[in-house]
Write a protein that holds these residues in place. Structure first.
Motif: not given
Length: 383
Positions: A168-174, A176-195
């Motif tokens: 369920d990882l939503v990739v926004h920016i990648m 060479e096929g590897q995600p760098l900026f993505a988001s995913l749900g956790a219960g009723d909340g949201m996690v944004w991850i930026a490498g």
């Protein structure tokens, strides 16, 4: 045998030695960089790698921004938590508490590169950041998810790819096929991850594309939301003052040592630091008797006794003429005769003999002294 000439130390030699000591200390003891227990991506850091601009921008948008320092607990009134290159490594229990907080309907934003602290936060979400890769390219959206406001691409120089087994990882920016900026749900909340932390820095937000990327993230937060930034175990670099630099750095020690050497050398040499101001009480002045003795010695060496006798003769006639109102231009015989008429008690014969002896051209030193004493007796207190 060769004679060893005595080395003369000048001020120039001293200054050169002091400068050499300064250089030697600066080279042998270079400024040791303090152990960086703080990461640059802090909302209190105004340098190019800090995040103060992000905080000020969010405050301008109406968000209630507050730092979350060590010992503070994350309360339910906080809507979103930004963890920009976190320093504190979370224990599994602490990470689970953070997961439960997100699952209760809050937002978590994790920005950073591969690090134990970052991955300890992401562990309950089954996500981690892998080793840093030097991308140095322009990245575009992997899916049309970040369109408010729209942007086409963003430039980064390095990033840490996101690794997860979750579907369920939503990739926004990648890249060479590897995600760098993505988001995913956790219960009723949201996690944004930026490498890729560069767009969130003070210098990165100067780029319009990076600012639009961050704006997409901020506009997903509730209006006027309370946003906390994880600042635990983070120290902010404080600009060093000149005084602290002088007393804490080897270069400052060198300057102080050079100044102490110069001042000590000048003091030991007795070098004056200004013009001498004479003290009024210490000024020596000649006594009047010194001039009298000097003239007497001069007359004695030149044997001009006749001149001295002539002076005494004139002084005697002047005083008597003034006392008895007599014409001082009279001859000695006439002067004595008139003086006898004015005062019959005077020994005019002795006075005539004295005037005769004072008219001599040659006289011994003994005669000169006796004649001077005789003149002084005639003049008396009336002088």
């Amino acid at each position: 045998m060769t004679r060893l000439r005595r080395l003369k130390i000048t001020d120039m030699h001293l200054l050169v030695a002091a400068l050499m000591a300064l250089v030697a200390l600066a080279v042998l003891f270079p400024p040791s960089g303090s152990s960086e227990s703080w990461k640059p991506l802090s909302i209190r850091n105004s340098s190019s790698g800090g995040a103060m601009v992000l905080r000020m921008w969010m405050e301008h948008l109406g968000f209630d921004v507050r730092p979350l320092t060590a010992g503070e607990h994350l309360s339910d009134d906080v809507d979103a938590l930004f963890m920009l290159e976190p320093v504190h490594t979370y224990t599994p229990n602490e990470a689970q508490v953070l997961y439960d907080w997100v699952a209760a309907g809050h937002t978590l934003v994790v920005v950073g590169t591969e690090d134990d602290a970052v991955n300890s936060v992401l562990m309950p979400f089954d996500v981690s950041l892998t080793s840093i890769e030097w991308v140095d390219s322009t990245l575009s959206l992997a899916s049309p998810t970040l369109t408010t406001p729209p942007f086409e691409h963003v430039s980064v120089s390095y990033a840490s790819p996101i690794y997860t087994t979750r579907a369920d990882l939503v990739v926004h920016i990648m890249a060479e096929g590897q995600p760098l900026f993505a988001s995913l749900g956790a219960g009723d909340g949201m996690v944004w991850i930026a490498g890729m932390p560069a767009p969130f820095t003070n210098s990165g937000l100067r780029d319009e594309a990076s600012a639009r990327l961050v704006a997409n993230l901020l506009l997903r937060l509730p209006e006027g939301a309370t946003v906390a930034f994880d600042e635990s175990e983070r120290e902010v670099a404080v600009p060093e003052s000149l005084e602290s630099w002088m007393i804490s750095s080897p270069a400052g020690w060198s300057i102080l040592l050079a100044g102490a050497l110069v001042m000590g050398y000048l003091l030991l040499r007795g070098r004056r630091f200004g013009r001498i101001v004479p003290v009024e009480g210490h000024q020596l002045r000649r006594e009047p008797t010194e001039y009298v003795r000097a003239m007497a010695n001069l007359m004695r060496r030149t044997r001009h006794r006749g001149v001295v006798l002539h002076h005494y003769r004139g002084e005697l006639r002047r005083v008597l003429a003034k006392r008895y109102v007599i014409d001082p231009g009279l001859s000695d015989e006439a002067f004595v005769r008139v003086l006898a008429e004015r005062d019959s008690t005077l020994d005019v014969e002795a006075l005539a003999g004295l005037l005769h002896r004072l008219s001599a051209q040659n006289a011994s030193e003994h005669d000169l002294v006796s004649l001077a004493m005789a003149v002084d007796e005639w003049i008396g207190e009336g002088r």
